[in-house]
Design an enzyme around this catalytic site. Sequence first.
Site, PDB file in Angstrom:
ATOM      1  N   LYS A   1       0.836  -1.202   0.000  1.00 57.77           N
ATOM      2  CA  LYS A   1       0.000   0.000   0.000  1.00 57.77           C
ATOM      3  C   LYS A   1       0.874   1.257   0.000  1.00 57.77           C
ATOM      4  CE  LYS A   1      -0.370  -0.337   5.046  1.00 57.77           C
ATOM      5  NZ  LYS A   1      -1.170  -0.957   6.129  1.00 57.77           N
TER       6      LYS A   1
ATOM      7  N   ARG B   1       0.975 -10.886   6.917  1.00 58.81           N
ATOM      8  CA  ARG B   1       0.892  -9.656   6.121  1.00 58.81           C
ATOM      9  C   ARG B   1       2.106  -8.781   6.438  1.00 58.81           C
ATOM     10  NH1 ARG B   1      -4.226  -9.717   8.983  1.00 58.81           N
ATOM     11  NH2 ARG B   1      -3.549  -7.802  10.016  1.00 58.81           N
TER      12      ARG B   1
ATOM     13  N   HIS C   1      -6.307  -7.177  13.208  1.00 61.11           N
ATOM     14  CA  HIS C   1      -5.056  -6.421  13.137  1.00 61.11           C
ATOM     15  C   HIS C   1      -4.583  -6.103  14.553  1.00 61.11           C
ATOM     16  CE1 HIS C   1      -1.971  -4.204  11.128  1.00 61.11           C
ATOM     17  NE2 HIS C   1      -2.388  -3.006  11.494  1.00 61.11           N
TER      18      HIS C   1
ATOM     19  N   CYS D   1      14.898  23.998   3.039  1.00 65.46           N
ATOM     20  CA  CYS D   1      14.023  24.733   2.118  1.00 65.46           C
ATOM     21  C   CYS D   1      13.223  23.732   1.283  1.00 65.46           C
ATOM     22  CB  CYS D   1      14.841  25.614   1.181  1.00 65.46           C
ATOM     23  SG  CYS D   1      15.986  26.718   2.020  1.00 65.46           S
TER      24      CYS D   1
ATOM     25  N   ARG E   1     -10.293   0.395  14.979  1.00 64.89           N
ATOM     26  CA  ARG E   1     -10.227   1.199  13.758  1.00 64.89           C
ATOM     27  C   ARG E   1     -11.353   0.766  12.817  1.00 64.89           C
ATOM     28  NH1 ARG E   1      -4.454   1.264  10.618  1.00 64.89           N
ATOM     29  NH2 ARG E   1      -5.102  -0.835  10.114  1.00 64.89           N
TER      30      ARG E   1
ATOM     31  N   ASP F   1      13.436  23.172  -1.903  1.00 65.38           N
ATOM     32  CA  ASP F   1      14.204  22.539  -2.975  1.00 65.38           C
ATOM     33  C   ASP F   1      15.698  22.413  -2.681  1.00 65.38           C
ATOM     34  OD1 ASP F   1      11.798  22.807  -4.619  1.00 65.38           O
ATOM     35  OD2 ASP F   1      12.319  24.943  -4.560  1.00 65.38           O
TER      36      ASP F   1
ATOM     37  N   TYR G   1      16.697  30.487   5.314  1.00 62.87           N
ATOM     38  CA  TYR G   1      15.564  31.288   5.784  1.00 62.87           C
ATOM     39  C   TYR G   1      15.586  31.492   7.300  1.00 62.87           C
ATOM     40  CZ  TYR G   1      13.052  30.665   1.329  1.00 62.87           C
ATOM     41  OH  TYR G   1      12.665  30.691   0.024  1.00 62.87           O
TER      42      TYR G   1
HETATM   43  C1  PLP Z   1      -0.383  -1.873   6.797  1.00 59.41           C
HETATM   44  C2  PLP Z   1      -0.953  -3.137   7.330  1.00 59.41           C
HETATM   45  C3  PLP Z   1      -0.124  -4.256   7.530  1.00 59.41           C
HETATM   46  C4  PLP Z   1       1.392  -4.205   7.407  1.00 59.41           C
HETATM   47  O1  PLP Z   1       1.903  -3.679   8.617  1.00 59.41           O
HETATM   48  P1  PLP Z   1       3.488  -3.575   8.866  1.00 59.41           P
HETATM   49  O2  PLP Z   1       3.612  -3.110  10.262  1.00 59.41           O
HETATM   50  O3  PLP Z   1       3.981  -2.554   7.890  1.00 59.41           O
HETATM   51  O4  PLP Z   1       4.049  -4.921   8.608  1.00 59.41           O
HETATM   52  C5  PLP Z   1      -0.733  -5.447   7.894  1.00 59.41           C
HETATM   53  N1  PLP Z   1      -2.070  -5.517   8.077  1.00 59.41           N
HETATM   54  C6  PLP Z   1      -2.886  -4.455   7.925  1.00 59.41           C
HETATM   55  C7  PLP Z   1      -4.342  -4.605   8.155  1.00 59.41           C
HETATM   56  C8  PLP Z   1      -2.362  -3.228   7.559  1.00 59.41           C
HETATM   57  O5  PLP Z   1      -3.165  -2.170   7.422  1.00 59.41           O
END
Ligand code: PLP
Length: 377
Positions: A42, A225, A169, A316, A140, A318, A269
């Site tokens: 992602k 994941r 998660h 800055c 969440r 750039d 700056y």
């Molecule tokens: C982003 C995400 C992950 C990956 O998490 P990491 O800490 O980057 O390994 C796994 N599961 C879900 C639901 C996520 O949103």
Amino acid sequence: MSPNAPIFRPTEARIDLSAVAHNVRALGSLTPAATAFMAVVKADAYGHGAVAVARAAREAGASWFGVALVEEALELRQAGLSEPILVLGPTDPAAARAAVAADVRLALFDPDLAQALDAAARDLGRTARVHLKIDTGMGRVGVRPDRLAEFVEGVAGLQGIEVEGAFTHLATADEADLGFAQEQLGRFRECLPVLTDRGLRPRLVHAANTAGILALPESHLDLVRAGIGLYGIYPSDEVARPVRLEPVLTWATRVAFVKTVPGGTPLSYGRTHVTTGPRRIATLPVGYGDGYPRLLSNRGSVLVRGRRAPVKGRVCMDMILVDVTHVPEADVGDEVVLLGRQAGEEIPADELARLTGTIPYEITCNLGKRVPRRLEG
Ligand SMILES: *Cc1c(COP(=O)(O)O)cnc(C)c1O
């Protein structure tokens, strides 16, 4: 910038795809052989470039991709990646048809999305595959355990939907105290009979992010994941490090200008830094417009000829200024590393994160789209 525009600027993000492959294998070696590996790509692979990282991860054994948006899934499909893809976050029901048409799996926890998917699947003569998201403590998205039975009863009657997965998660798997993560896993396990009792038998039950892979073997289940670990970055300083991960990103530029200034010279700056004696100051053609945090003003350092050179004055949009008085050979055209390794020295993403009060995830995600990515390995 258009894909075929000529590139003149010396600033680039080098993406080491052999490091991605190493990290997939290293993380995969911690999980049982039957556990599938999802490469989470992602946010353009946390700034590294989604398509290239996805291909490299696949070569090394990843069989799933995880994204946050249907748009991100379609980008992978357009690049010819045909592996299963799961959208991990919320999806607007308006995207249901596009997802089903591209065989993109969605996280499901919303009855309206379930209806839209069922309708799209019937209409297209296909099956909408989903992964039920259960909220066991992240707070969440996801169905809360006390509402799960009701939700499952609603979904079980929809002929167009196949519940292929169920997932949760972990909110704290990167902390030293794994108590709450264990609690979440316990709640998750208790939820599974609610599904099976109502005729749903998800083939893929999953919970582990990178921290879970590293620190919580009991979270590995049917699929893991992996996000941040793919990029060679540990999720936190506290998490276990049972394998060595290889950083994927090197962010480099070249010195654009060098001058010697007397004491009392204000730099950049706001004149937040004034030299206290004669100094050699190098100008680098990169700034916060490229994602180099402005919070590194007077705090960050870069690598020149294998030595650290401190950022002086404000970053800055750039350009930035660095003090190279102690690197007398430093000259226009020299390579400068903003993040990554040079000649045995290293500026890890963790360092920039610590200096700017954030996490390394945000540092790489903020790498600007103005910085060309160069694939290596
Ligand atoms: C982003 C995400 C992950 C990956 O998490 P990491 O800490 O980057 O390994 C796994 N599961 C879900 C639901 C996520 O949103």
